[in-house]
Design a protein around this motif. Structure first.
Motif, short mmCIF file in Angstrom:
data_model
loop_
_atom_site.label_atom_id
_atom_site.label_comp_id
_atom_site.label_asym_id
_atom_site.label_seq_id
_atom_site.Cartn_x
_atom_site.Cartn_y
_atom_site.Cartn_z
N ILE A 3 0.85 -1.18 0.00
CA ILE A 3 0.00 0.00 0.00
C ILE A 3 0.89 1.24 0.00
CG2 ILE A 3 -1.98 -1.05 1.16
CD1 ILE A 3 -0.94 0.14 3.77
N ASN A 4 0.30 2.37 -0.37
CA ASN A 4 1.06 3.61 -0.43
C ASN A 4 1.32 4.20 0.95
OD1 ASN A 4 1.16 3.55 -3.21
ND2 ASN A 4 -0.77 4.66 -3.43
N GLY A 5 0.49 3.86 1.90
CA GLY A 5 0.63 4.41 3.25
C GLY A 5 -0.57 4.04 4.08
N PHE A 6 -0.58 4.49 5.34
CA PHE A 6 -1.72 4.20 6.21
C PHE A 6 -1.74 5.19 7.36
CE2 PHE A 6 1.72 1.30 7.43
CZ PHE A 6 1.91 1.65 8.76
N SER A 7 -2.88 5.24 8.02
CA SER A 7 -3.07 6.06 9.21
C SER A 7 -3.47 5.13 10.34
CB SER A 7 -4.17 7.11 8.98
OG SER A 7 -4.51 7.75 10.19
N SER A 8 -2.88 5.36 11.53
CA SER A 8 -3.10 4.41 12.62
C SER A 8 -4.32 4.73 13.47
CB SER A 8 -1.88 4.38 13.54
OG SER A 8 -1.76 5.61 14.24
N GLY A 9 -5.01 5.84 13.22
CA GLY A 9 -6.18 6.13 14.04
C GLY A 9 -6.70 7.52 13.79
N ASN A 10 -7.91 7.77 14.29
CA ASN A 10 -8.54 9.07 14.13
C ASN A 10 -8.29 9.93 15.37
OD1 ASN A 10 -9.73 8.27 11.60
ND2 ASN A 10 -11.11 7.00 12.81
N GLN A 11 -8.99 11.05 15.47
CA GLN A 11 -8.80 11.92 16.62
C GLN A 11 -9.04 11.16 17.92
OE1 GLN A 11 -9.56 16.18 16.89
NE2 GLN A 11 -10.84 15.91 15.08
N GLY A 12 -8.22 11.46 18.93
CA GLY A 12 -8.32 10.78 20.20
C GLY A 12 -7.61 9.44 20.20
N GLN A 13 -6.99 9.08 19.07
CA GLN A 13 -6.31 7.80 18.95
C GLN A 13 -4.84 8.03 18.59
OE1 GLN A 13 -8.73 5.75 16.09
NE2 GLN A 13 -10.45 5.52 17.50
N GLY A 14 -4.26 7.10 17.83
CA GLY A 14 -2.85 7.15 17.53
C GLY A 14 -2.45 8.33 16.66
N ALA A 15 -1.21 8.81 16.87
CA ALA A 15 -0.72 10.00 16.19
C ALA A 15 0.20 9.67 15.03
CB ALA A 15 0.00 10.89 17.20
N LEU A 16 -0.03 8.56 14.34
CA LEU A 16 0.91 8.09 13.32
C LEU A 16 0.26 8.03 11.95
CD1 LEU A 16 3.65 6.65 12.56
CD2 LEU A 16 2.44 4.50 13.03
N VAL A 17 0.98 8.57 10.95
CA VAL A 17 0.68 8.27 9.55
C VAL A 17 1.98 7.79 8.93
CG1 VAL A 17 -1.19 9.93 9.31
CG2 VAL A 17 1.13 10.64 8.76
N ALA A 18 1.88 6.96 7.92
CA ALA A 18 3.07 6.38 7.30
C ALA A 18 2.96 6.48 5.79
CB ALA A 18 3.23 4.93 7.73
N LYS A 67 -14.73 22.58 8.19
CA LYS A 67 -15.67 22.69 9.31
C LYS A 67 -15.26 21.89 10.54
CE LYS A 67 -20.25 23.25 7.16
NZ LYS A 67 -21.52 22.50 6.97
N GLY A 68 -14.56 20.79 10.34
CA GLY A 68 -14.39 19.80 11.40
C GLY A 68 -13.65 20.31 12.62
N ASP A 69 -13.98 19.74 13.75
CA ASP A 69 -13.40 20.11 15.04
C ASP A 69 -12.11 19.32 15.28
OD1 ASP A 69 -12.84 20.83 17.61
OD2 ASP A 69 -14.53 19.80 18.52
N LEU A 70 -10.97 20.02 15.39
CA LEU A 70 -9.68 19.37 15.62
C LEU A 70 -9.18 19.57 17.04
CD1 LEU A 70 -7.75 20.28 12.33
CD2 LEU A 70 -9.09 18.24 12.83
N GLU A 71 -10.05 19.93 17.94
CA GLU A 71 -9.62 20.28 19.29
C GLU A 71 -9.12 19.08 20.09
OE1 GLU A 71 -12.05 21.80 23.10
OE2 GLU A 71 -12.05 23.22 21.43
N THR A 72 -9.66 17.90 19.86
CA THR A 72 -9.30 16.73 20.65
C THR A 72 -7.84 16.36 20.45
OG1 THR A 72 -11.55 15.88 20.55
CG2 THR A 72 -9.81 14.31 21.11
N GLY A 73 -7.37 16.40 19.20
CA GLY A 73 -6.00 16.03 18.93
C GLY A 73 -5.77 14.53 18.98
N TRP A 74 -4.50 14.13 19.18
CA TRP A 74 -4.14 12.72 19.08
C TRP A 74 -3.29 12.30 20.26
CZ3 TRP A 74 -4.44 16.36 15.44
CH2 TRP A 74 -5.34 16.13 14.41
N THR A 75 -3.44 11.08 20.64
CA THR A 75 -2.66 10.53 21.75
C THR A 75 -1.29 10.11 21.25
OG1 THR A 75 -3.63 8.35 21.32
CG2 THR A 75 -4.73 9.74 22.95
N SER A 76 -0.50 9.49 22.09
CA SER A 76 0.83 9.05 21.70
C SER A 76 0.74 7.94 20.67
CB SER A 76 1.60 8.57 22.93
OG SER A 76 0.96 7.44 23.49
N LEU A 77 1.91 7.54 20.16
CA LEU A 77 1.92 6.49 19.15
C LEU A 77 1.22 5.24 19.62
CD1 LEU A 77 5.50 6.75 17.67
CD2 LEU A 77 3.45 8.00 17.06
#
Length: 664
Positions: free
Chosen positions: A515-530, A654-664
């Motif tokens: 695959i070209n890449g992936f994301s490990s989670g949405n807001q409130g979850q993992g802070a990783l994209v590859a 429009k989306g709310d980005l206030e929650t942010g992301w947790t650690s890896l």
């Protein structure tokens, strides 16, 4: 001869006079209504004056109506002549009955007219008092307006004065500034404190000025001319870039409406407050989560003074997208990705990490599990990246300090899985014997999984003697082409070259998928994209990788999560109505799909069949043979741009980005 009835003789003049007075009172009423739109005591005086004049007009109209009725009855009596002595008794009696009825009615009307001064002692005017009354009240109102304590300043606070926790002496904003509406955690952390050096440079070249410019909360100071507890009102005004939240969205999520706002329409409204005894008040208002909106603040007092604060606020969102690279990979500039997010008012700071003693990310087998599941690859990458991440710094600060608004973007060498492929070659031995291979050979960079799984040699002499106990060849006994390659050549040793026939059998690892890449989670979850630097055998260019990171950050910011429309009920414990995508509380996207030939949720805007034909207008069983134009389509293709489609772009903004992301 009967005595003239004064109510009849004076009626025309009285009625004309009453009409004249009514017109003058109407003019006075208009002037009263045109007085300044004041409030408080002055408003009460104005309202009382208007009510008094309106009631006076009603009384004049009432008297005029009584006199007109009386005159009409008298005229009717004059026209209805006595039928005379010789008329029929029945005719005579009917006339008498009519006359008596009219006389009784006139008597009742006369009594009402005579009783008017008693019935309305304070309102019934014996002279025309409307104009003097208006002048008197107008002077009183104007005098009160001059006397009252007026609002003189409405200011947006912009930083702090040391030692003053009230905000009464804090600096003010005099021009437009950026409000980083998503950075609420930073606001809490640095309330009334100097910002750290890693934060003040801001995002995408736009600085963070002070703690007031973090989060949706803004502080407003209102000042009156003199001390005293004074009532005021404030209003937030969107002067540009309105994100256009629907009532459904605003009802579902507080971040999608300002405070104060109407409880039904969710539009901004005037809200009351009261100053302290010193004539000052510092209050907190809330903007919306969207980027690109410009907000001004208005204040007014009870006496019609309206002031707009000198400064204004442009809402933006900022994210740290720090990059980490595998030690075999050169990082790629993300200018195109940053430009696309700027269009949605998200500013990315994409500096590479400063690595600690652990160095760069070592090569790891970031592979799919044999079952094809992606979770194993994600976990492998997390496990390898975590110690490097924890040992690194950004802008001179430990990366943990940047949470929860830091996303780690890892550029890694390959994103494949491998398969075991057999091959063999039989023939007269030569110095280099090329084996047939239809797939690209597995990378040499994998320290745990050699491209060579096993090898066996068998020879036959000119006399037919077979020898099968040769030592198993190793990778050093082969020559391969420059990666990517499907070329494998066996190099027989001197003894093998003496044979008449040689058979070499191998099992090798070859590329099987990726695959070209992936994301490990949405807001409130993992802070990783590859992001994969190469895919299968292909080295990907900068444009391809910019497209991938926009796509993966689209997942990271939650904009394609949730079920396909129409949405089922949201998860337990959320307040979102059934027609909202989960977690985001935004109206469901008409182009969202889940799986259907791809992994996770994506967008099929302007997706056309690879075999040709019109774009899909509804969900299909599988989009694997489609090419979508939106960057959030589920697979890379020649039509997919480094751009969100109009629907996804609106959701990103429009989306709310206030929650942010947790650690890896």
């Amino acid at each position: 001869m009967p005595k003239p009835d004064p109510l009849v003789t004076e009626a025309p003049g009285k009625i004309a006079l009453l009409a004249q007075r009514e017109r003058r009172m109407a003019r006075a009423l208009k002037k009263a209504r045109d007085l300044p739109a004041v409030m408080g005591d002055a408003k009460d005086r104005k309202d009382k004056l208007i009510a008094q004049i309106e009631f006076g007009i009603q009384v004049l109209q009432y008297e005029k109506s009584l006199r007109e009725q009386y005159l009409q009855l008298s005229e009717d009596s004059a026209k209805d002549k006595d039928p005379g002595f010789f008329s029929k008794s029945s005719t005579k009696q009917a006339w008498k009955d009519r006359e008596k009825k009219r006389a009784d009615a006139r008597k009742a009307l006369a009594a009402k007219i005579e009783d008017l001064p008693n019935q309305y002692p304070k309102t019934y005017p014996k002279t025309d008092v409307a104009e003097p009354c208006l002048k008197c009240h107008t002077k009183a109102i104007e005098k009160e307006i001059k006397r009252v304590n007026k609002l003189t300043k409405v200011e947006i606070l912009h930083g702090f004065t040391a030692g003053d926790d009230t905000g009464k002496t804090d600096p003010v904003l005099g021009a437009e500034a950026t409000q980083w509406v998503n950075l609420a955690e930073y606001r809490t952390r640095f309330e009334r404190a100097a910002l750290p050096a890693w934060l003040t440079p801001g995002f995408g070249g736009k600085a963070v000025d002070n703690f007031d410019r973090l989060s949706r909360s803004i502080r407003i100071r209102l000042t009156f001319a003199n001390p005293g507890a004074e009532r005021f009102e404030v209003l937030l005004v969107c002067s540009g870039g309105d994100a256009g939240y629907t009532a459904t969205e605003a009802a579902a999520h507080s971040a999608y409406r300002v405070n104060p706002s109407d409880s039904t329409t969710y539009a901004p409204v005037w809200a009351y407050g009261t100053t302290d005894d010193d004539g000052k008040a510092v209050i907190t208002l809330s903007l919306r989560a969207a980027g690109g909106e410009t907000w001004k603040v208005k204040g007014r007092d009870d006496y019609g003074t309206v002031i707009t604060a000198a400064g204004s606020l442009k809402t933006r969102r900022g994210l740290f997208v720090t990059t980490m690279t595998m030690n075999t990979v050169t990082p790629v500039a993300l200018g195109d990705a940053k430009a696309e997010f700027v269009k949605q008012e998200i500013y990315l700071e994409t500096d590479e990490l400063t690595y600690g003693a652990a160095g760069k990310l070592p090569f790891s087998k970031f592979l799919f599990a044999d079952s094809g599941r992606i979770n194993a690859q994600i976990q492998n990458l997390k496990d390898a990246a975590r110690p490097v991440f924890d040992d690194s710094t950004f802008r001179g600060e430990a990366v943990a300090m940047l949470a929860p608004y830091l996303i780690l973007s890892v550029f890694y060498n390959k994103s494949p899985s491998y398969a075991t492929t057999p091959s063999s070659k039989t023939g007269a031995p030569t110095a280099k014997m090329t084996l047939p291979l239809s797939y690209y050979l597995w990378t040499k960079d994998d320290p745990d999984n050699s491209w060579l799984v096993s090898a066996r040699v068998q020879t036959k002499s000119s006399t037919g003697e077979v020898k099968s106990d040769w030592p198993a060849p190793t990778a050093a006994d082969f020559e391969t082409g420059i990666e990517p390659t499907s070329t494998v050549r066996f190099k027989p040793n001197a003894e093998m070259l003496k044979a008449a026939e040689l058979t070499i059998e191998v099992e090798v690892r070859t590329y099987a998928g990726g695959i070209n890449g992936f994301s490990s989670g949405n807001q409130g979850q993992g802070a990783l994209v590859a992001i994969a630097r190469s895919h299968f055998h292909m080295i990907r260019d900068a444009a391809e990788m910019n497209q991938t990171i926009v796509h993966e950050l689209g997942h990271k910011t939650n904009y394609t999560t949730g079920p396909e429309p129409p949405d089922p009920p949201p998860p337990t414990g959320t307040a979102a109505p059934a027609n909202l995508s989960r977690y985001l509380y935004l109206d469901a996207s008409p182009f969202h799909y889940v799986a259907r030939g791809h992994q996770g949720g994506h967008c099929y805007y302007d997706a056309t069949p690879n075999a040709g034909g019109a774009a899909a207008t509804a969900l299909v069983a599988s989009f694997s043979l489609y090419s979508g134009k939106c960057v959030m389509f589920g697979a890379g293709n020649s039509r997919r741009a480094i751009a969100f489609c109009p629907d996804c772009a609106e959701r990103v903004k429009k989306g709310d980005l206030e929650t942010g992301w947790t650690s890896l």
